[in-house]
Design a protein around this motif. Structure first.
Motif, short mmCIF file in Angstrom:
data_model
loop_
_atom_site.label_atom_id
_atom_site.label_comp_id
_atom_site.label_asym_id
_atom_site.label_seq_id
_atom_site.Cartn_x
_atom_site.Cartn_y
_atom_site.Cartn_z
N GLY A 1 2.33 9.50 -5.56
CA GLY A 1 2.75 10.86 -5.23
C GLY A 1 3.86 11.37 -6.13
O GLY A 1 3.81 12.50 -6.62
N LEU A 2 4.84 10.51 -6.40
CA LEU A 2 5.96 10.92 -7.27
C LEU A 2 5.49 11.11 -8.71
O LEU A 2 5.94 12.03 -9.40
CB LEU A 2 7.08 9.88 -7.19
N ILE B 1 0.84 -1.20 0.00
CA ILE B 1 0.00 0.00 0.00
C ILE B 1 0.87 1.25 0.00
O ILE B 1 0.63 2.20 -0.76
CB ILE B 1 -0.95 0.00 1.21
N TRP B 2 1.92 1.26 0.83
CA TRP B 2 2.81 2.42 0.88
C TRP B 2 3.58 2.61 -0.42
O TRP B 2 3.81 3.74 -0.85
CB TRP B 2 3.77 2.30 2.07
N ALA B 3 4.00 1.50 -1.01
CA ALA B 3 4.69 1.60 -2.30
C ALA B 3 3.77 2.25 -3.33
O ALA B 3 4.20 3.08 -4.14
CB ALA B 3 5.14 0.22 -2.78
N GLY B 4 2.49 1.88 -3.30
CA GLY B 4 1.52 2.48 -4.22
C GLY B 4 1.31 3.95 -3.95
O GLY B 4 1.23 4.77 -4.88
N MET C 1 1.48 13.73 -21.39
CA MET C 1 1.42 13.15 -20.06
C MET C 1 1.41 11.63 -20.13
O MET C 1 1.99 10.95 -19.26
CB MET C 1 0.18 13.67 -19.32
N GLY C 2 0.77 11.08 -21.16
CA GLY C 2 0.78 9.63 -21.36
C GLY C 2 2.18 9.09 -21.59
O GLY C 2 2.52 8.00 -21.11
N ILE C 3 3.01 9.85 -22.30
CA ILE C 3 4.41 9.44 -22.51
C ILE C 3 5.10 9.26 -21.17
O ILE C 3 5.80 8.25 -20.92
CB ILE C 3 5.16 10.47 -23.36
N PHE C 4 4.92 10.22 -20.27
CA PHE C 4 5.56 10.14 -18.96
C PHE C 4 4.96 9.02 -18.12
O PHE C 4 5.69 8.29 -17.44
CB PHE C 4 5.40 11.48 -18.23
N LEU C 5 3.66 8.88 -18.16
CA LEU C 5 3.00 7.86 -17.34
C LEU C 5 3.47 6.46 -17.71
O LEU C 5 3.86 5.67 -16.84
CB LEU C 5 1.48 7.96 -17.50
N LEU D 1 4.92 15.49 -0.32
CA LEU D 1 4.13 14.33 0.10
C LEU D 1 4.89 13.03 -0.16
O LEU D 1 4.99 12.16 0.71
CB LEU D 1 2.80 14.33 -0.64
N GLY D 2 5.43 12.89 -1.38
CA GLY D 2 6.16 11.69 -1.72
C GLY D 2 7.44 11.53 -0.91
O GLY D 2 7.76 10.43 -0.45
N GLY D 3 8.17 12.64 -0.70
CA GLY D 3 9.41 12.59 0.07
C GLY D 3 9.17 12.24 1.52
O GLY D 3 9.90 11.43 2.11
N ALA D 4 8.14 12.83 2.12
CA ALA D 4 7.82 12.54 3.53
C ALA D 4 7.36 11.09 3.69
O ALA D 4 7.75 10.41 4.64
CB ALA D 4 6.74 13.50 4.02
N GLY D 5 6.55 10.62 2.75
CA GLY D 5 6.09 9.24 2.82
C GLY D 5 7.22 8.25 2.65
O GLY D 5 7.26 7.21 3.32
N LEU D 6 8.16 8.58 1.78
CA LEU D 6 9.31 7.70 1.56
C LEU D 6 10.16 7.59 2.82
O LEU D 6 10.61 6.50 3.19
CB LEU D 6 10.16 8.25 0.41
N LEU D 7 10.38 8.70 3.51
CA LEU D 7 11.15 8.69 4.74
C LEU D 7 10.46 7.87 5.82
O LEU D 7 11.10 7.10 6.55
CB LEU D 7 11.38 10.12 5.23
N ALA D 8 9.14 8.02 5.91
CA ALA D 8 8.41 7.34 6.97
C ALA D 8 8.25 5.84 6.71
O ALA D 8 8.40 5.04 7.63
CB ALA D 8 7.02 7.99 7.12
N ALA D 9 7.96 5.47 5.47
CA ALA D 9 7.63 4.08 5.17
C ALA D 9 8.83 3.25 4.78
O ALA D 9 8.85 2.03 5.00
CB ALA D 9 6.58 4.03 4.06
#
Length: 333
Positions: A18-19, A10-13, A263-267, A65-73
């Motif tokens: 977020g990233l 779940i956290w990986a998702g 955006m599809g190219i990046f996704l 959001l992504g950076g904080a979540g990465l540090l925590a999880a």
């Protein structure tokens, strides 16, 4: 008591989402700075800045959001990534800070306006290049002993990471030009229509080289692509299809579809990267389970994130809705 949910997945998702949101949301406003030196004139640059002025601050929320979540999880990621990428992360943050200051001061400046224009451009290019180089370093992997980084301070800087750095600069410029097609008209829109195909061909060139080179620097990636042939091959095909859509609709002078397709190219490129490395989060040794924090810590933090993410999505959607429509040349929303 047996754990009911696999919180690591779940956290990986959450962090992956977020990233990806950061790349898509902040990519096109970084692209404005990258395109600044090529803009027709100073008035065009004003219009380009005005097209992102109401939303650029909110776009960077996803990075926090992504950076904080990465540090925590996944604390092991920070234990390895920061020592390995100190210089790259410093350049990234310095570029974001520099462009943020330039963004605010340029609106107030008179005689020094051109200096803040260059500052905004340089900050955007440095931040974008650093992000791309960090992605390249992740693809290469990291030397570790135990749970610590054992390489040098500049091991991340290789010809491959320079290539991925320039590739992301071109990619963000493409997002920026297709955003201008959507949001502007007249001279600025014509400029965006003209430069978009050139950026598209440059990006596809870098994408092709990276796709060819990546399997040969990592045996695991080679195995995923050539031994376990599956849906993963659909992802580069979808990237190329999105590129075709960008080119086709730019030639037809459609306004909305080039941005959606870019955006599809990046996704699909992002999904391809994740599929190539999964489940390794600190390649080539550590999986998401190796890097994860304790279950109770993940659960406690998840409750907060499940409250915050809907709020961020809501105010982001509301902001884009309020500031919908065209930005007039020489004016504001």
């Amino acid at each position: 008591m047996e754990n009911v949910f696999d919180l690591t997945i779940i956290w990986a998702g959450i962090i992956g989402f977020g990233l990806m949101m950061y790349v898509l949301m902040d990519g096109f406003d970084l692209g404005q700075g990258i395109l600044f030196p090529f803009a027709p004139n100073e008035q065009a640059r004003d219009t380009m800045m005005n097209s992102v002025a109401p939303i650029w601050d909110g776009n960077e929320t996803w990075l926090v959001l992504g950076g904080a979540g990465l540090l925590a999880a996944f604390p092991l990621v920070y234990a390895v990534f920061l020592p390995a990428l100190y210089i790259g992360v410093f350049l990234l943050l310095a570029g974001l800070i520099f462009r943020g200051i330039a963004f605010e001061f340029r609106f107030k400046a008179k005689t020094s306006k051109y200096l803040w224009s260059w500052s905004f451009s340089v900050g955007s290019i440095v931040a974008s290049f650093a992000q791309g180089a960090v992605v390249g370093a992740y693809i290469q992997g990291f030397e570790t002993e135990g749970f610590a980084y054992s390489g040098g301070a500049l091991d991340w800087l290789t010809p491959f990471t320079v290539l991925t750095g320039f590739g992301l600069v071109i990619g963000y410029a493409l997002l920026g030009s297709t955003w201008l097609i959507l949001k502007t008209e007249g001279e600025v829109q014509d400029f965006a229509y003209k430069i978009t195909p050139k950026l598209l061909f440059g990006l596809i060139g870098v994408f092709t080289v990276v796709c060819i080179y990546t399997p040969f620097i990592d045996e695991y990636v080679f195995s995923r692509w050539f031994n376990d042939i599956s849906f993963i091959w659909a992802l580069p095909v979808l990237v190329l299809y999105c590129a075709y859509l960008v080119y086709r609709h730019v030639k037809k002078r459609n306004e909305g579809l080039p941005f959606v397709a870019s955006m599809g190219i990046f996704l699909f490129s992002y999904l391809g990267l994740l599929a190539s490395k999964w489940p390794y989060i600190v390649p080539p040794k550590f999986t998401i389970y190796d890097a994860a924090s304790a279950y109770n810590s993940q659960l406690f933090l998840l409750l907060g994130f499940l409250f915050v993410i809907p709020i961020v999505l809501t105010y982001t959607s509301w902001t884009y809705w309020v500031f919908r429509g065209k930005v007039k040349e020489g004016g504001y929303h």
